[in-house]
Design a protein around this motif. Structure first.
Motif, short mmCIF file in Angstrom:
data_model
loop_
_atom_site.label_atom_id
_atom_site.label_comp_id
_atom_site.label_asym_id
_atom_site.label_seq_id
_atom_site.Cartn_x
_atom_site.Cartn_y
_atom_site.Cartn_z
N GLY A 109 30.68 -10.18 -10.79
CA GLY A 109 31.08 -10.27 -12.19
C GLY A 109 31.07 -11.71 -12.68
N ALA A 110 30.87 -11.85 -13.98
CA ALA A 110 30.84 -13.18 -14.59
C ALA A 110 32.18 -13.89 -14.39
N PHE A 111 32.16 -15.06 -13.80
CA PHE A 111 33.37 -15.82 -13.52
C PHE A 111 33.89 -16.57 -14.74
N ALA A 112 33.10 -16.59 -15.82
CA ALA A 112 33.53 -17.22 -17.07
C ALA A 112 32.86 -16.49 -18.23
N GLU A 113 33.50 -16.48 -19.37
CA GLU A 113 32.86 -15.97 -20.59
C GLU A 113 32.04 -17.11 -21.14
N ALA A 114 30.72 -17.03 -20.96
CA ALA A 114 29.90 -18.22 -21.17
C ALA A 114 28.43 -17.86 -21.36
N PRO A 171 34.63 -14.85 -8.59
CA PRO A 171 33.69 -13.73 -8.70
C PRO A 171 33.85 -12.69 -7.60
N ASP A 172 34.58 -13.00 -6.54
CA ASP A 172 34.77 -12.08 -5.43
C ASP A 172 36.02 -12.48 -4.65
N SER A 173 36.46 -11.61 -3.77
CA SER A 173 37.61 -11.92 -2.92
C SER A 173 37.20 -12.83 -1.77
N GLN A 243 41.64 -12.86 -4.80
CA GLN A 243 41.04 -11.56 -5.01
C GLN A 243 40.02 -11.64 -6.14
N ARG A 244 39.04 -10.76 -6.10
CA ARG A 244 38.04 -10.70 -7.16
C ARG A 244 38.71 -10.62 -8.53
N GLY A 245 38.31 -11.52 -9.43
CA GLY A 245 38.87 -11.53 -10.78
C GLY A 245 40.10 -12.38 -10.97
N ASP A 246 40.69 -12.88 -9.88
CA ASP A 246 41.85 -13.77 -10.02
C ASP A 246 41.47 -15.02 -10.81
#
Length: 295
Positions: A109-114, A171-173, A243-246
């Motif tokens: 998943g995208a790690f930033a809104e960019a 982006p991941d755990s 964790q993913r998304g933290d």
């Protein structure tokens, strides 16, 4: 002499192309930064620190309403509260549930809104849309040993505009293996500027984190400060697993960028990002939406 120009962007969610331009922040779109007196002055850390001091005062909050109105920011997506300063508004947070990360372990998943560029294999002879030296792994990470696992591997560049949500997420755990800090300037990080000043990502202040992840192997995540962004605050304790998304970190005021390097053959950027990158067009992606897939 100044040469700011708008940038072409593909909006994935809207399915359309648009030109990004902020007439009240022309230095963000400067194409020849080394020849601009304004950029020479504003690229210094002291200038960013002074701007940051003002943006943290209660007097700066008067700019919030006009900024929201001019750039059509949907405040219903963010936590409802009274912002104490412009910087407080700048680091606003999404409401819970507004964004989500993929549940499939194969999707990143995208790690930033960019706005994203991506390469399946980034080599030293890369020329367009940025010269290879601009994203040279060894110089970017500051060490040949540190860069070795990522040579000829996939690479993603995410550029955050001043209008964006300025938090970065994992982006991941996984867990953090190394942390380093490099750089001493704050040039604009648009690719048009990089074509004329290829060492921007090398000289800009940046935070380097080497991550071991569950699904995508080893990652190098480099948060790059940019024009007027003098502070990159790490939110998640580096000694603790994530964790993913933290949430990982936050950029304070202005534009900025994140570079993500991977091991050869571990994962591949999404097709639309790869295709538009070859055209010199960034892809606007929402936080958590897929940007790559495990090979």
């Amino acid at each position: 002499m100044r040469h700011p120009k708008p940038l072409p962007i593909w909006d994935r969610a809207q399915g359309k192309m648009f030109e990004e331009w902020m007439d009240d922040s022309p230095d963000t779109y400067e194409t020849i930064p080394q020849k601009s007196f304004s950029q020479q002055f504003r690229s210094r850390l002291l200038y960013a620190a002074l701007i940051g001091l003002y943006q943290s005062t209660r007097y700066s909050k008067r700019h919030i309403e006009s900024f929201v109105r001019k750039y059509h920011i949907d405040m219903s997506e963010f936590e409802a509260r009274d912002y104490t300063s412009y910087d407080d508004f700048f680091v606003r947070r999404f409401r819970p549930g507004v964004r989500s990360f993929p549940t499939s372990p194969e999707e990143m998943g995208a790690f930033a809104e960019a706005r994203y560029f991506g390469w399946e294999k980034f080599s030293a002879d890369q020329q367009f849309p940025v010269k290879g030296r601009s994203l040279n792994a060894e110089q970017l990470l500051g060490s040949a040993d540190r860069a070795r696992p990522f040579m000829n591997g996939p690479l993603i560049v995410a550029r955050l505009s001043p209008v964006d949500y300025h938090h970065v997420h994992y982006p991941d755990s996984g867990h953090t293996l190394e942390r380093h800090k490099k750089g001493h300037r704050l040039w604009t990080v648009t690719w048009k500027a990089m074509e004329n000043k290829s060492d921007i990502y090398i000289v800009n202040e940046r935070e380097i984190h080497i991550l071991e992840t569950e699904n995508f192997g080893r990652l190098a995540m480099v948060e790059v400060g940019a024009l007027t962004v003098g502070r990159i605050s790490q939110v998640h304790p580096v000694e603790q697993p994530f964790q993913r998304g933290d949430q990982k970190s936050v950029f304070h005021f202005g534009g900025s960028a994140v570079v993500l390097l991977g091991e050869p053959g571990a994962w591949r950027p999404s097709n639309d990002i790869l295709e538009y990158t070859q055209q010199g067009v960034e892809t606007l992606v929402r936080l958590g939406d897929p940007i790559a897939k495990r090979c």
